[in-house]
Design a protein around this motif. Sequence first.
Motif, PDB file in Angstrom:
ATOM      1  N   ALA A 133       0.993  -0.865  -0.118  1.00 43.88           N
ATOM      2  CA  ALA A 133       0.076   0.133   0.101  1.00 43.88           C
ATOM      3  C   ALA A 133       0.899   0.783   0.111  1.00 43.88           C
ATOM      4  CB  ALA A 133      -0.638  -0.123   1.228  1.00 43.88           C
ATOM      5  N   GLU A 139       0.825   6.745   8.700  1.00 45.06           N
ATOM      6  CA  GLU A 139      -0.113   5.716   9.394  1.00 45.06           C
ATOM      7  C   GLU A 139       1.359   4.582   8.831  1.00 45.06           C
ATOM      8  OE1 GLU A 139      -1.813   5.551   5.268  1.00 45.06           O
ATOM      9  OE2 GLU A 139      -3.289   3.686   5.900  1.00 45.06           O
ATOM     10  N   TYR A 352      -2.950  17.291  15.560  1.00 45.46           N
ATOM     11  CA  TYR A 352      -3.374  16.713  16.187  1.00 45.46           C
ATOM     12  C   TYR A 352      -3.253  18.492  17.457  1.00 45.46           C
ATOM     13  CZ  TYR A 352      -6.238  12.577  17.630  1.00 45.46           C
ATOM     14  OH  TYR A 352      -7.201  11.677  17.574  1.00 45.46           O
ATOM     15  N   PRO A 385      -1.912  13.510   3.702  1.00 42.49           N
ATOM     16  CA  PRO A 385      -3.184  13.005   3.892  1.00 42.49           C
ATOM     17  C   PRO A 385      -3.449  12.773   5.439  1.00 42.49           C
ATOM     18  CG  PRO A 385      -2.015  11.367   2.514  1.00 42.49           C
ATOM     19  CD  PRO A 385      -1.517  12.287   2.375  1.00 42.49           C
ATOM     20  N   ASN A 386      -2.193  12.718   6.588  1.00 44.98           N
ATOM     21  CA  ASN A 386      -2.999  12.923   7.744  1.00 44.98           C
ATOM     22  C   ASN A 386      -2.532  14.248   8.192  1.00 44.98           C
ATOM     23  OD1 ASN A 386      -1.791  12.344  10.476  1.00 44.98           O
ATOM     24  ND2 ASN A 386      -0.179  13.187  10.245  1.00 44.98           N
ATOM     25  N   ASP A 466     -14.022  15.840   0.226  1.00 44.43           N
ATOM     26  CA  ASP A 466     -14.888  15.946   1.769  1.00 44.43           C
ATOM     27  C   ASP A 466     -13.782  16.243   2.587  1.00 44.43           C
ATOM     28  OD1 ASP A 466     -14.342  13.149   1.697  1.00 44.43           O
ATOM     29  OD2 ASP A 466     -15.697  12.840   2.087  1.00 44.43           O
TER      30      ASP A 466
ATOM     31  N   LEU B 351      -4.657   4.140  16.394  1.00 44.57           N
ATOM     32  CA  LEU B 351      -5.378   4.833  15.412  1.00 44.57           C
ATOM     33  C   LEU B 351      -5.018   4.220  14.268  1.00 44.57           C
ATOM     34  CD1 LEU B 351      -6.852   8.289  14.898  1.00 44.57           C
ATOM     35  CD2 LEU B 351      -4.458   9.147  14.883  1.00 44.57           C
ATOM     36  N   TYR B 352      -4.151   3.941  13.653  1.00 39.27           N
ATOM     37  CA  TYR B 352      -4.074   4.096  11.955  1.00 39.27           C
ATOM     38  C   TYR B 352      -3.536   2.553  11.373  1.00 39.27           C
ATOM     39  CZ  TYR B 352      -3.549   8.692   9.620  1.00 39.27           C
ATOM     40  OH  TYR B 352      -3.646  10.131   9.571  1.00 39.27           O
ATOM     41  N   ALA B 353      -3.784   2.042  12.661  1.00 41.98           N
ATOM     42  CA  ALA B 353      -3.100   0.448  12.192  1.00 41.98           C
ATOM     43  C   ALA B 353      -4.010  -0.952  12.471  1.00 41.98           C
ATOM     44  CB  ALA B 353      -1.993   0.346  12.474  1.00 41.98           C
ATOM     45  N   ASN B 386      -9.386   9.383  20.568  1.00 45.49           N
ATOM     46  CA  ASN B 386      -8.415   8.723  19.291  1.00 45.49           C
ATOM     47  C   ASN B 386      -8.915   8.074  18.694  1.00 45.49           C
ATOM     48  OD1 ASN B 386      -5.893   9.523  17.635  1.00 45.49           O
ATOM     49  ND2 ASN B 386      -5.398   7.704  19.503  1.00 45.49           N
ATOM     50  N   SER B 389     -11.997   7.216  16.598  1.00 39.28           N
ATOM     51  CA  SER B 389     -11.923   7.539  15.536  1.00 39.28           C
ATOM     52  C   SER B 389     -11.596   7.305  13.783  1.00 39.28           C
ATOM     53  CB  SER B 389     -11.574   8.989  15.928  1.00 39.28           C
ATOM     54  OG  SER B 389     -10.973   9.036  15.830  1.00 39.28           O
ATOM     55  N   ARG B 392      -8.893   9.948   9.324  1.00 37.30           N
ATOM     56  CA  ARG B 392      -9.634  10.441   7.922  1.00 37.30           C
ATOM     57  C   ARG B 392      -7.903  10.491   6.486  1.00 37.30           C
ATOM     58  NH1 ARG B 392     -14.518  10.558   6.814  1.00 37.30           N
ATOM     59  NH2 ARG B 392     -14.356  12.419   5.062  1.00 37.30           N
ATOM     60  N   GLY B 393      -7.019   9.924   7.286  1.00 33.54           N
ATOM     61  CA  GLY B 393      -5.577  10.497   6.434  1.00 33.54           C
ATOM     62  C   GLY B 393      -4.821   8.231   6.218  1.00 33.54           C
ATOM     63  N   ARG B 394      -6.214   7.905   6.552  1.00 33.37           N
ATOM     64  CA  ARG B 394      -5.270   6.697   6.118  1.00 33.37           C
ATOM     65  C   ARG B 394      -6.057   6.087   4.760  1.00 33.37           C
ATOM     66  NH1 ARG B 394      -7.470   0.924   8.856  1.00 33.37           N
ATOM     67  NH2 ARG B 394      -6.952  -0.402   7.258  1.00 33.37           N
ATOM     68  N   ARG B 395      -4.752   5.759   4.138  1.00 38.35           N
ATOM     69  CA  ARG B 395      -4.789   5.024   2.640  1.00 38.35           C
ATOM     70  C   ARG B 395      -4.592   4.040   2.314  1.00 38.35           C
ATOM     71  NH1 ARG B 395      -6.633   9.534   2.905  1.00 38.35           N
ATOM     72  NH2 ARG B 395      -6.237  11.221   2.411  1.00 38.35           N
ATOM     73  N   HIS B 396      -3.885   3.026   3.241  1.00 36.11           N
ATOM     74  CA  HIS B 396      -4.026   1.629   3.117  1.00 36.11           C
ATOM     75  C   HIS B 396      -5.803   0.741   2.976  1.00 36.11           C
ATOM     76  CE1 HIS B 396      -3.455   0.762   7.739  1.00 36.11           C
ATOM     77  NE2 HIS B 396      -3.895  -0.869   7.612  1.00 36.11           N
ATOM     78  N   TRP B 401     -11.651  -2.921   6.190  1.00 35.53           N
ATOM     79  CA  TRP B 401     -11.654  -1.334   6.035  1.00 35.53           C
ATOM     80  C   TRP B 401     -12.511  -1.037   4.332  1.00 35.53           C
ATOM     81  CZ3 TRP B 401      -9.629   1.930   2.012  1.00 35.53           C
ATOM     82  CH2 TRP B 401      -9.778   3.663   2.432  1.00 35.53           C
ATOM     83  N   THR B 416     -19.392  11.184   1.097  1.00 33.60           N
ATOM     84  CA  THR B 416     -18.973  10.985   0.439  1.00 33.60           C
ATOM     85  C   THR B 416     -18.726  11.257  -0.456  1.00 33.60           C
ATOM     86  OG1 THR B 416     -17.681   9.321   2.258  1.00 33.60           O
ATOM     87  CG2 THR B 416     -16.855   9.541  -0.219  1.00 33.60           C
ATOM     88  N   LEU B 420     -14.320   6.018  -3.638  1.00 35.88           N
ATOM     89  CA  LEU B 420     -14.689   5.595  -2.437  1.00 35.88           C
ATOM     90  C   LEU B 420     -13.000   4.844  -1.853  1.00 35.88           C
ATOM     91  CD1 LEU B 420     -15.657   2.458  -2.729  1.00 35.88           C
ATOM     92  CD2 LEU B 420     -14.418   0.717  -3.644  1.00 35.88           C
ATOM     93  N   ARG B 421     -13.807   5.279  -0.033  1.00 42.10           N
ATOM     94  CA  ARG B 421     -12.861   5.220   0.638  1.00 42.10           C
ATOM     95  C   ARG B 421     -13.854   4.086   1.605  1.00 42.10           C
ATOM     96  NH1 ARG B 421     -12.503  11.581   2.573  1.00 42.10           N
ATOM     97  NH2 ARG B 421     -10.111  10.768   3.973  1.00 42.10           N
ATOM     98  N   ASP B 467     -19.071   9.341  15.270  1.00 44.80           N
ATOM     99  CA  ASP B 467     -18.568   8.886  14.499  1.00 44.80           C
ATOM    100  C   ASP B 467     -17.804   7.144  14.785  1.00 44.80           C
ATOM    101  OD1 ASP B 467     -16.436  10.410  13.584  1.00 44.80           O
ATOM    102  OD2 ASP B 467     -16.105  10.973  16.030  1.00 44.80           O
TER     103      ASP B 467
END
Lengths: 563, 563
Positions: A133, A139, A352, A385-386, A466, B351-353, B386, B389, B392-396, B401, B416, B420-421, B467
């Motif tokens: 990815a 991330e 943050y 993105p973050n 968005d 948060l991200y993983a 945290n 939530s 929104r920066g996640r991309r993988h 998901w 959206t 696709l997200r 959320d």
Amino acid sequence: MTTTQQPSSAAPVWNRRRQSKSERVEAGRRFTDGRVVPTDAVEDLLHAVLRPGDRVALEGDNQKQADFLARALTRLDPGRVNELHLVIPSISLPEHLDLFEQGIATRADFAFAGAQSGRIPGLIADKTLTVGAIHTYLELYARMFVDLIPDVALIAAEAADSAGNLYTGPNTEDTPAIVEATAFRDGIVIAQVNEIVDHEDLPRTDIPGDCVDFVIRADRPFHIEPLFTRDPRQITDLHVLLGMLAIRGVYERHEVTSVNHGIGFDTAAIELLLPTYGGDLGLKGRIARHFALNPHPTLIPAIESGWVETITSFGGELGMERYVAARPDIFATGRDGSLRSNRMVAQTAGLYATDMFIGSTLQIDADANSSTVTAGRLSGFGGAPNLGSDPRGRRHSTPTWLGMAEELGRTEATGTLGPLRGRKLVVQIAESFGTGGVPKYVDRLDAWSVGEQAGMPVAPVMIYGDDVTHLISEEGVAYLYRAHSADERRAAVAALAGAGPLGQTSTADERAQLRRDGLLATPEDLGVRRSDANRTQLAARSIGDLVTWSGGLYDPPAKFRSW
Amino acid sequence: MTTTQQPSSAAPVWNRRRQSKSERVEAGRRFTDGRVVPTDAVEDLLHAVLRPGDRVALEGDNQKQADFLARALTRLDPGRVNELHLVIPSISLPEHLDLFEQGIATRADFAFAGAQSGRIPGLIADKTLTVGAIHTYLELYARMFVDLIPDVALIAAEAADSAGNLYTGPNTEDTPAIVEATAFRDGIVIAQVNEIVDHEDLPRTDIPGDCVDFVIRADRPFHIEPLFTRDPRQITDLHVLLGMLAIRGVYERHEVTSVNHGIGFDTAAIELLLPTYGGDLGLKGRIARHFALNPHPTLIPAIESGWVETITSFGGELGMERYVAARPDIFATGRDGSLRSNRMVAQTAGLYATDMFIGSTLQIDADANSSTVTAGRLSGFGGAPNLGSDPRGRRHSTPTWLGMAEELGRTEATGTLGPLRGRKLVVQIAESFGTGGVPKYVDRLDAWSVGEQAGMPVAPVMIYGDDVTHLISEEGVAYLYRAHSADERRAAVAALAGAGPLGQTSTADERAQLRRDGLLATPEDLGVRRSDANRTQLAARSIGDLVTWSGGLYDPPAKFRSW
């Protein structure tokens, strides 16, 4: 205890990684005196330590490169070391991709690819490279602690002592995150260093030797890119106009005190307009006091003019070392006096603890989705993105954040249920036409085709429409967060697109309505005279000016020394 | 260079913090031999180092407490040390609030308040305590690098050497974040330690001595709370039912492999159902492989049964030290073999993983806003905002998901635009009635009144309704993310509220429609028989069972030794 699920009587093994590490370190120790490996034994060391299929974290940062180790990897025997899985923040060097062509590596998870981005689609197409990815930096680090734990980390530092204590210098960058993910999971950490010194001569300890298994002096100092130096000579009157619109239409209006800037000329123009145009507007102390960014040379005039309280840096910047060291109230510095950067920390701060992200983009579509991925170049995302996302877990208020809550409370399109909630500002700057007269506003992002060709499950959109609250072009500022519907939002985007195809869908009547509804502010609405938007507004108009502002503390790299 | 903005000829001062630190350290050195301060000189040291109005970062973590330093602070002369601004992750000890009553501190920024939460509203009301904001942990750390930079950090570690190198032991927790924020901004770092040892006897270096100015042996070992130990005896048949619904309706349906669990008995039940109920369903290896959580004793049976691949820990857990050290393939451990925890890292990982947050709540309203803030208790948020939530920066992508993206693409309520997200799963468990028969589903959260009384700009909602993707009660699972409108969403919430006032607004017809539309699954729909939901399903039914599962490696704290 249930009778059906007794603990197994067979003894499972719970320390496979530790056993494997112990074997590998022992094999590697044949080439060392303690932790220190002779420079010319680097291939022997890597052959001894690496196993086929290993997950290898390689720096590969935004600026700092473990280039000696990357070159050594390309010289390994693919019969012995192969199918490596590279976890690499930034694919920056030709060697990073040579590894795939040589069959040494087969898979990569990464965040950014700069100069190498053009080679990636072809390698994917012929199945030489499989991309797990593309991530944003924070991330990728997060996954290095969960499901992308490295077996081996190959890192770069300025200096080491014989116990493996490392001094990373101003470009600490990704090193602490990579080392923590590896060392505390029984992975092996190998550091290339520019020099090996006595412990007393180590300027500071950035990484304890406990976390480092081998250090090796590189054949030459690690490569580093001055990615954040923008020559003011290349800032045009158009950049100045965009900067003035940003200052009046966003910073002043929303009282933005904490911000992350992208690396484009637009945001460089903003930095150079603060002490001049911003000062004339009486905004000093009211806006732009806290920054999450690298030591941008174009921030020097604002710092010297007393605008800036703190800067939290992702990495360093070549030539800014002496200047930063002389401004410790502004920058984070270590006991030795030199910059402390830390990309994981700064990405967290940018997520943050700042109220706004503002940056340029190469393409933007009718829904305000934007990407720097353009035809044939899978360039990745980096931190955008973050940094360019609203942290939904945020719970502290600032006037900027809370002001958005109050405005959003008056619209219907927020999707918010119940309580008032603020929002981070995510601002994209995109003039109607880019270099060579190519429209920046497009029907369809190139990212879609690139993503399809690469077989990605989701298109590589850098910032989703968005998530964007504001858009800026020479036509004015669009307050997208105020839209009540997707149609109204699209009308506001089109109103900024100028004479391009998308712009031609916008009518004068629509624009007048958008202005009445507070979705669009033209330069005139913001009191910005186009005739004032010229380079004489900039606090510095050349690299030489920046050196002067710095009192001679800024040492620009050779390629910028042409002022 | 512009003629209007020359650099000032007056020489500004750029190293105020460094000068101040130098003076303070020199004053403190009068009581030391190098970095080591005698235990009985702690008040002298603090009087010498602290200045009125200082911003002081105090540990104050979720578990580990720099309690010796906190007690010493309360003994200072308020005439000399006053108006301190406490930046403290967790207000945990009576002394933390005593400081305000004594006029030593006046302002606090924090993330969590446990046992002390009942005292806070009164202190706010009589203006003894001003709260800057209540944060989630990662947000508080982020601000410590930007606009809440500490002047002094008071931290706790297991051991130090005379050079100030620190060994934090299994409860590293918040220490690296606090130290980095302070030490690299010319702040002063003072560490209380349980013992001072020779360098060779330091098990590992967690914090380099470069970052530490003073170490002082505490009068007794630092206090630590076993916050994450849930006695299986207290898990009820209802918890088992909720756990079975979660496993079938969420984990299995969404193929959730990476997850963060809250600390309630509901999620403890899930942990104890994995090897039994989950095993019978053939889910081993398909769900719940990666965890971001503390070493929960209730996870031992799942670990021993081979379910768990990795655990990334925020902190340690009393009694789990030997067990963790014996399972290094699962837990992060240091070179010394003991746990490495790191709350900043684990919050980022969460948060991200991870694909899901699942936790219990005390109150939830008709819009699914939830909070653990209840009447008279300003308990703060901890990590929940945290972790709970969507980043929104996640991309993988993962199947979990991406599956949400595909489902969301078929609804209209996503907001959206364009591509696709995917989405993280945020699951709240709330049975219809809590302890004492009090309805958990309420018209209005107590958090609203508490926030108003405390003068907070935004109500202290822990997880916002928009959320939350899933809600679970004994009535079934609500798939809130599938709602097409706010009304439909509210109907799905009400359908779970049972016999309470909110539940009485839900009709049988509405529930049937919700089931047809895929917004509601009852236990029957999920193949969960209520008659099967009993404690015999649990892999362990007492602390003693957990000890047995661990092969005697788990040493429960005394208060749990009643099995």
